[in-house]
Design an enzyme around this catalytic site. Structure first.
Site, PDB file in Angstrom:
ATOM      1  N   TYR A 165       0.614  -1.384  -0.117  1.00  0.00           N
ATOM      2  CA  TYR A 165       0.016  -0.117   0.082  1.00  0.00           C
ATOM      3  C   TYR A 165       0.943   1.023  -0.025  1.00  0.00           C
ATOM      4  CZ  TYR A 165      -3.987   3.006   2.125  1.00  0.00           C
ATOM      5  OH  TYR A 165      -5.624   3.486   2.068  1.00  0.00           O
ATOM      6  N   LYS A 169       0.526   4.176  -2.493  1.00  0.00           N
ATOM      7  CA  LYS A 169       0.109   5.347  -2.585  1.00  0.00           C
ATOM      8  C   LYS A 169       1.612   6.710  -2.765  1.00  0.00           C
ATOM      9  CE  LYS A 169      -4.106   4.883  -0.754  1.00  0.00           C
ATOM     10  NZ  LYS A 169      -5.192   5.812  -1.865  1.00  0.00           N
TER      11      LYS A 169
END
Ligand code: NAI
Length: 299
Positions: A165, A169
């Protein structure tokens, strides 16, 4: 101050069936925009499907707003194009894209599978690319556009158990920065936000502060960054619980070894304090700006 409105504008919001995306969709519609509410209706792990997008559209239309639902996945090039096609077919243009759809596959780095990496990159990073590229083409023709990419503190600063993640991001920040640079000549602006809000994605992670972290606190900043009179682009903002703050990637002044002088490893060790000193810094607007920092040293 006069109201900030989005009349005659079209906003595409991915993952708008729940959480943050839903609050953006409702507020854009309240302020006059026609909204494409995209959502697959999956659970937080990206599994299943459901009518979440249509539920939000019904809420908007019941309140007198204009919206259409789209249930394509952002995670494929075909899905991304179909989302933008929906906007053009229903409303004739695309002024605003908020790349917001997201899922989680948290696991500590040593246990993470390649599939769990791909699943996250597909929705967050590739998904934002797949949606934004066809939108960018429409915006270039219109000579107007506003993008938001949803980053995260996990990407900007790191977070245990979120390597996949975090990579996605932070990748979104790079995507936003370069879209901002390439879009500038055609009136296209792009910014990244790192929200902190109580949604089903985070309700187990935020602890006792959760009750103060309503998603509605994020919405005004997101809408401001998409507004006609906002000239900001290429920036990153942290937002949650009523705190709004710019986040930036900057270059410290650093230490210079001298023109034509390749330092030794020991020179680096001796000067590390100055290399890391943050008392003077610049925030380059692009890669050339950073290169230009060398010019006075090398002249
Ligand atoms: P949420 O789970 O309430 O909303 C995400 C939505 O994305 C869901 O409605 C889901 O169905 C949809 N979605 C998932 N995969 C999709 C796909 N392939 N295509 C289309 N839609 C899809 O979560 P939340 O918190 O509102 O998250 C929104 C964004 O904000 C995400 O990108 C998340 O990573 C990001 N974020 C949220 C934070 C928070 O504190 N809530 C913190 C940092 C980032």
């Amino acid at each position: 101050m006069t109201d900030i409105r989005f009349d005659d504008q079209v906003a595409v919001i991915t993952g708008a069936g729940h959480g943050l995306g839903r609050t953006y969709a409702l507020e854009f519609a309240r302020r006059g925009a026609a909204v494409v509410v995209n959502d697959l209706g999956v659970d937080v792990h990206g599994v299943g499907s459901g009518p979440a997008a249509q539920v939000v559209v019904d809420e908007i239309t019941k309140a007198g707003g204009r919206a259409v639902a789209n249930m394509d996945s952002v995670a494929t090039p075909e899905g991304g194009k179909a989302i933008i096609d929906t906007a053009v077919e229903a409303f004739g243009r695309v002024d605003i894209v908020i790349n917001n759809a997201g899922i989680l596959r948290d696991k500590s780095f040593h246990n993470l599978s390649f599939q769990e990496l791909d699943d996250i990159l597909d929705v967050h990073l590739r998904g934002a690319f797949y949606v934004s590229q066809p939108a960018f083409k429409v915006m270039r023709e219109q000579k107007y556009g506003r993008f938001i990419f949803t980053s995260s503190a996990a990407g900007l600063f790191g977070n245990f158990g979120q390597t996949n993640y975090s990579a996605a991001k932070m990748g979104l920040v790079g995507l936003s920065n370069t879209i901002a640079i390439e879009g500038a000549r055609n009136g296209i602006q792009s910014n990244a936000i790192a929200p902190i809000a109580r949604t089903r994605l985070t309700e187990e992670l935020l602890g006792p502060m959760a009750e103060l972290l309503d998603a509605e606190y994020v919405t005004p900043l997101a809408l401001y960054l998409c507004s006609r009179d906002c000239t900001l682009s290429h920036e990153i903002f942290s937002v949650g619980a009523g705190r709004y703050a710019r986040v930036f990637v900057g270059d410290a002044q650093g230490w210079f070894s001298g023109k034509g002088n390749v330092p030794s490893v020991e020179d680096i060790a001796e000067n590390m304090e100055q290399i890391r000193d943050l008392s003077t810094y610049t925030v380059p607007g692009n890669a050339q700006d950073e290169l230009a920092l060398l010019a006075p040293l090398l002249s």
